[in-house]
Enzyme design. Structure first.
Site: not given
Length: 234
Positions: A14-15, A37, A41, A54, A115-117
């Protein structure tokens, strides 16, 4: 000015939802906020339209006008780890380019939420030499950790916090996402906080993503920490 990462203990925790929620709640305080972001992907196909979940979420639920061209660094069609998705398109992820974009955004916005992945150790190159965690370290920004409330979250969360601690990355707080109120979930949350008494927010499992518009977290210790951190820096 205050900027920070939203990172997850795993993929699909849920990022993007949390990034969007934090963006909205900070914007309601009159703060100029943009999400970013670095790598996304998984192109979504809906009839004749194609989009990325995203950045579409950011734009759809932002309370302020966002700069679409600067919402992310790389977008790859395959729903896979960034290094593999990039490889399929004959590309390589330039981490210095990402760090440069973050620096530019920090000059223009009060708050940049990166925001990370996936999780911290998701590779960004085919050799596995550079991970998301390496970029976080180089950015010198603090993080908010997003985790599940369900079975397995204790192990995943403690490992994530340990990895951040070893690299001296400041953790602003934890978001427990998708809570249904079960006894096991409440014990999971208490156990994690017993090991790491950090500011936190617990978010309920929503029936529909649009309910994000009615969800407020301003009364949580996590949000109070974010505001205090932002005020102290300004």
């Amino acid at each position: 000015m205050q900027h920070f990462w939203v990172v997850g203990t795993d993929t699909d925790v849920g990022k993007t939802f949390v990034t969007t929620l934090l963006m909205r709640n900070l914007q309601k305080q009159g703060i100029h906020v943009t999400p970013y972001k670095p790598v996304q992907t998984g192109e979504v196909h809906d009839g004749e339209q194609s989009y990325y979940y995203d950045t579409t979420m950011y734009e759809k639920y932002s309370l302020q006008l966002l700069d679409r061209e600067n919402l992310n660094g790389y977008s790859f069609k395959e729903a896979a780890s960034p290094h593999f998705a990039a490889q399929l398109e004959g590309q390589q992820i330039n981490t210095q380019r990402l760090l440069g974009q973050m620096q530019q955004l920090q000059q223009k916005w009060d708050v940049v939420i990166c925001e990370g992945a996936g999780g911290l150790f998701v590779p960004l190159d085919s050799y596995g030499e550079t991970t998301l965690l390496d970029v976080i370290v180089q950015s010198k920004l603090p993080v908010v950790v997003v985790t599940r409330t369900t079975l397995g979250t204790i192990n995943h969360t403690l490992l994530t916090l340990e990895a951040l601690s070893k690299r001296k990355i400041e953790v602003l707080g934890i978001v427990f996402n998708g809570d249904t109120g079960s006894g096991m979930e409440q014990d999971n949350i208490k156990t994690i906080l017993r090991h790491h008494p950090l500011p936190f927010a617990t978010l309920p499992k929503l029936k529909h993503i649009s309910h994000i518009m009615d969800l407020a977290i301003t009364d949580t210790s996590l949000f109070e920490r974010l505001l205090k951190h932002e005020t102290s820096i300004n």
